[in-house]
Design an enzyme around this catalytic site. Structure first.
Site, short mmCIF file in Angstrom:
data_model
loop_
_atom_site.label_atom_id
_atom_site.label_comp_id
_atom_site.label_asym_id
_atom_site.label_seq_id
_atom_site.Cartn_x
_atom_site.Cartn_y
_atom_site.Cartn_z
N ASN A 97 24.43 -32.65 -128.02
CA ASN A 97 24.72 -31.51 -127.14
C ASN A 97 25.94 -30.69 -127.60
OD1 ASN A 97 22.67 -31.28 -125.32
ND2 ASN A 97 23.61 -32.61 -123.77
N LEU A 122 20.94 -41.28 -122.55
CA LEU A 122 20.50 -40.20 -123.45
C LEU A 122 21.51 -39.88 -124.56
CD1 LEU A 122 18.74 -37.69 -121.00
CD2 LEU A 122 17.74 -39.50 -122.37
N HIS A 123 22.67 -40.49 -124.54
CA HIS A 123 23.65 -40.33 -125.63
C HIS A 123 23.97 -38.87 -125.92
CE1 HIS A 123 22.46 -44.50 -126.13
NE2 HIS A 123 21.23 -44.10 -126.31
N CYS A 124 24.01 -38.05 -124.90
CA CYS A 124 24.32 -36.60 -125.05
C CYS A 124 23.38 -35.90 -126.02
CB CYS A 124 25.75 -36.37 -125.54
SG CYS A 124 27.02 -37.00 -124.46
N ALA A 125 22.17 -36.40 -126.18
CA ALA A 125 21.26 -35.77 -127.14
C ALA A 125 19.84 -35.70 -126.56
CB ALA A 125 21.28 -36.54 -128.46
#
Ligand SMILES: Cc1ncc(COP(=O)(O)O)c(C=O)c1O
Length: 383
Positions: free
Chosen positions: A98, A335-338
């Protein structure tokens, strides 16, 4: 505690990093580039030394083209917002963090065009899809060097050749590879390189780097004191001052310098081989456990030391909670910022449990993590 969350930030740091930061805070904690006394000069020299070390590691010719920022996000924002103007076209991939996607989305609302090139389910990018997306107004290809979710290593060298041939700039997000994989900005034709100082470069949190190839006119994001050209009311044009307003994070930059020195002294090949070997062991052991789904290339030569898994339909946060509480193993879930990467991999609803190894992890850590997962699978089977 076994720390397997090195993709978020590396921990622990080399002993020399702690010592260098302590030495800076106690020994020469003055404001660099402002006053002319001995302590201020020493602080200024220590920052310049880190610039030179960055140059050495990434084959950058001019230390003045190395900008210190506060993290990779800061570097990506500066690169994207400083370069792209309404009417420009940017190409990015469906495996981005992100920190890349959100600034681009914000720029879209200002009239920048964006194409997201689709990677396959393992996160693998076909470079020809990037070439096919290039249009007359394409200014930039912006991509990660490795996925922070699946570890997938991207074909940056091939894309760099395409970018050079087509006269398009290349911005690389080296968050998951810097300090572990060779990144030679000249060989790879990288025009802008965004890096966190606190991951593979082994520096402290609050440090980041943006390399800007000489000749690229990048707008600055903020104005303020630089210690240079104090007589003018406008932001000075000289690099790095143009982009580095305000008192820098001197202790952090000194710690980052010590981290890079550690990498150079240890040898980047040795670091990568160790991480590759841990990844290989973990992948091979995980493949033997029934019920575990491994995402990404499933091949240590094709991925950074990042492994994403799920157990059946179990909530990834639940698994990471149990790993922490019952086994003292630190990993990341969700979601690991992705989110785009998860849509690409088909894991948007479940997220994944991510294990990320660092140089200070051992085979024993990996075996303990594998045993913990076996145990969890058995427990779930018995339910
Ligand atoms: C691929 C990638 N890009 C960017 C970032 C953002 O890094 P930072 O937290 O230093 O801003 C991360 C962090 O995890 C990342 O993995």
């Amino acid at each position: 505690m076994i720390y397997l969350d090195n993709a978020a930030t590396t921990f622990p740091k080399p002993e020399s990093v702690y010592k260098a930061m302590d030495g800076c805070l106690r020994g020469f904690g003055a404001n660099p580039g402002r006053s002319g006394h001995k302590l201020a000069l020493e602080a200024g020299r220590s920052i310049y030394k880190t610039r030179e070390l960055v140059c050495k590691l990434f084959n950058i010719e001019n230390p003045m083209q190395v900008i210190f920022t506060s993290n990779a996000t800061d570097s990506l924002n500066l690169a994207l917002k400083g370069l792209l103007k309404p009417g420009d076209h940017v190409i990015t991939t469906s495996m981005e963090h992100n920190s890349m996607v959100r600034p681009i989305t914000a720029l879209e609302s200002l009239g920048v065009e964006n194409t997201i090139v689709q990677c396959d389910k393992q996160g693998i990018l076909d470079p020809s899809t990037i070439e096919a997306a290039i249009k007359t107004n394409t200014k930039l290809i912006a991509m990660t060097h490795a996925s922070n979710v699946a570890g997938t290593i991207m074909p940056v060298e091939e894309v760099g050749k395409i970018a050079r041939r087509k006269g398009v700039y290349l911005l690389v997000d080296g968050a998951q590879t810097a300090g572990i994989y060779e990144i030679d900005v000249q060989k790879l034709n990288i025009d802008l390189l965004a890096l966190p100082g606190h991951k593979g470069l082994m520096g402290p949190q609050g440090t980041g780097i943006l390399y800007i190839r000489e000749g690229i006119d990048l707008a600055h994001m903020k104005e303020g004191g630089t210690g240079s050209h104090s007589e003018i009311l406008q932001q000075p044009d000289i690099t790095p001052d143009r982009y580095e307003s305000g008192t820098p994070n001197t202790p952090g930059i000194v710690g980052l310098g010590a981290g890079i020195e550690f990498i150079i002294e240890t040898g980047i090949d040795k670091i990568r081989e160790h991480e590759e070997s841990l990844t290989n062991t973990m992948l091979e052991e995980l493949k033997k456990i029934e019920g575990i789904r491994i995402y990404g290339p499933r091949d240590a030569k094709k991925q950074a030391a990042v492994i994403s898994i799920n157990i059946g339909d179990e909530d990834s946060s639940e698994i990471s909670y149990v790993l922490d509480k019952a086994f003292d193993i630190a990993v990341r879930s969700g979601l690991h910022c992705a989110p785009l990467a998860h849509r690409t991999m088909g894991t948007f609803d479940q997220g994944t449990v991510r294990f990320s190894m660092g140089y200070f992890n051992t085979k024993e850590d990996v075996y303990k993590a594998v045993d913990a997962l076996k145990h969890i699978c058995e427990e779930l089977d018995g339910e």
